[in-house]
Design a protein around this motif. Structure first.
Motif, PDB file in Angstrom:
ATOM      1  N   ALA A 135       0.842  -1.204   0.000  1.00 25.55           N
ATOM      2  CA  ALA A 135       0.000   0.000   0.000  1.00 25.55           C
ATOM      3  C   ALA A 135       0.873   1.249   0.000  1.00 25.55           C
ATOM      4  CB  ALA A 135      -0.928  -0.014   1.209  1.00 25.55           C
ATOM      5  N   ALA A 136       1.954   1.255   0.784  1.00 24.42           N
ATOM      6  CA  ALA A 136       2.852   2.413   0.827  1.00 24.42           C
ATOM      7  C   ALA A 136       3.554   2.594  -0.515  1.00 24.42           C
ATOM      8  CB  ALA A 136       3.872   2.234   1.953  1.00 24.42           C
ATOM      9  N   ALA A 137       3.996   1.505  -1.139  1.00 24.67           N
ATOM     10  CA  ALA A 137       4.652   1.593  -2.444  1.00 24.67           C
ATOM     11  C   ALA A 137       3.687   2.125  -3.495  1.00 24.67           C
ATOM     12  CB  ALA A 137       5.196   0.230  -2.851  1.00 24.67           C
ATOM     13  N   SER A 138       2.430   1.718  -3.436  1.00 28.59           N
ATOM     14  CA  SER A 138       1.430   2.197  -4.386  1.00 28.59           C
ATOM     15  C   SER A 138       1.182   3.682  -4.204  1.00 28.59           C
ATOM     16  CB  SER A 138       0.131   1.413  -4.196  1.00 28.59           C
ATOM     17  OG  SER A 138      -0.871   1.923  -5.038  1.00 28.59           O
ATOM     18  N   ILE A 139       1.118   4.138  -2.951  1.00 30.60           N
ATOM     19  CA  ILE A 139       0.897   5.564  -2.690  1.00 30.60           C
ATOM     20  C   ILE A 139       2.074   6.391  -3.199  1.00 30.60           C
ATOM     21  CG2 ILE A 139       0.714   7.268  -0.824  1.00 30.60           C
ATOM     22  CD1 ILE A 139      -0.952   5.191   0.709  1.00 30.60           C
ATOM     23  N   VAL A 140       3.299   5.919  -2.964  1.00 30.06           N
ATOM     24  CA  VAL A 140       4.483   6.633  -3.438  1.00 30.06           C
ATOM     25  C   VAL A 140       4.497   6.671  -4.970  1.00 30.06           C
ATOM     26  CG1 VAL A 140       7.011   6.533  -3.574  1.00 30.06           C
ATOM     27  CG2 VAL A 140       5.861   6.212  -1.371  1.00 30.06           C
ATOM     28  N   PHE A 141       4.209   5.540  -5.617  1.00 34.45           N
ATOM     29  CA  PHE A 141       4.211   5.489  -7.085  1.00 34.45           C
ATOM     30  C   PHE A 141       3.216   6.473  -7.675  1.00 34.45           C
ATOM     31  CE2 PHE A 141       2.211   3.818 -10.936  1.00 34.45           C
ATOM     32  CZ  PHE A 141       3.312   3.796 -11.786  1.00 34.45           C
ATOM     33  N   TRP A 142       1.977   6.430  -7.213  1.00 35.84           N
ATOM     34  CA  TRP A 142       0.956   7.309  -7.775  1.00 35.84           C
ATOM     35  C   TRP A 142       1.181   8.770  -7.388  1.00 35.84           C
ATOM     36  CZ3 TRP A 142      -1.559   6.151 -11.835  1.00 35.84           C
ATOM     37  CH2 TRP A 142      -1.824   4.827 -12.127  1.00 35.84           C
ATOM     38  N   GLY A 143       1.764   9.010  -6.248  1.00 34.41           N
ATOM     39  CA  GLY A 143       2.096  10.378  -5.870  1.00 34.41           C
ATOM     40  C   GLY A 143       3.147  10.962  -6.790  1.00 34.41           C
ATOM     41  N   LEU A 144       4.183  10.208  -7.105  1.00 37.61           N
ATOM     42  CA  LEU A 144       5.214  10.678  -8.041  1.00 37.61           C
ATOM     43  C   LEU A 144       4.652  10.803  -9.452  1.00 37.61           C
ATOM     44  CD1 LEU A 144       8.338   8.669  -6.817  1.00 37.61           C
ATOM     45  CD2 LEU A 144       7.871  11.097  -6.512  1.00 37.61           C
TER      46      LEU A 144
END
Length: 169
Positions: A23-32
């Protein structure tokens, strides 16, 4: 006292950590992805399948095939194959010329004689002059080319150099 279900707790804890990590990796990916500038170049367009032309002679040579095409060898200019090194001529254009053919040692040829044989293209020595020899194709009266003797540089006499001795002061 021992807990009977203690080992069963680790698989659920591991699954929870992996899920929160994803979930954290997905948030970072979509945020970038969403904060990236919009003027970035689009990815290159993908074309259809590339059509490759195959050269069959090159391919057969690669696999060890032997070419059946005749090999064309470049022949040098006829005049460049001959070198006139000496002439003995009379006033009637008769005489002998010393000619080197294809870089071989020079041989004497009489007027009317074949120069160089078949390998030289069948030329005939037609006439000789004081510093020249005219060659033509066998059986024709027209001259093909004229060979000139190489000119030697003239001797240049320079005044003698005066050696200056150092002053004895």
């Amino acid at each position: 006292m021992a807990l009977p279900y203690a080992p069963a707790r680790w698989p659920s804890a591991t699954a929870t950590v992996v899920l929160w990590g994803a979930a954290a990796a997905s948030i970072v990916f979509w945020g970038l992805r969403l904060t990236a500038p919009a003027d970035a170049a689009p990815p290159p367009a993908v074309g259809g399948p590339a059509i490759v032309a195959v050269d069959s002679t090159t391919l057969s040579r690669f696999f060890g095939g032997v070419s059946t095409d005749p090999v064309v060898t470049a022949t040098p200019d006829a005049a460049s194959r001959f070198a006139l090194l000496g002439v003995v001529a009379d006033t009637d254009g008769q005489g002998v010329a010393l000619i080197a053919v294809d870089g071989k040692p020079p041989r004497p040829f009489r007027v009317g004689g074949s120069v160089g044989g078949r390998s030289a293209g069948g030329y005939v020595l037609q006439s000789v002059g004081p510093r020249a020899a005219t060659l033509g194709a066998a059986g024709t009266a027209a001259p093909a080319f004229t060979l000139q003797m190489p000119t030697r540089p003239l001797a240049v006499l320079l005044p003698p150099q005066v050696l200056s001795l150092p002053d004895a002061n």
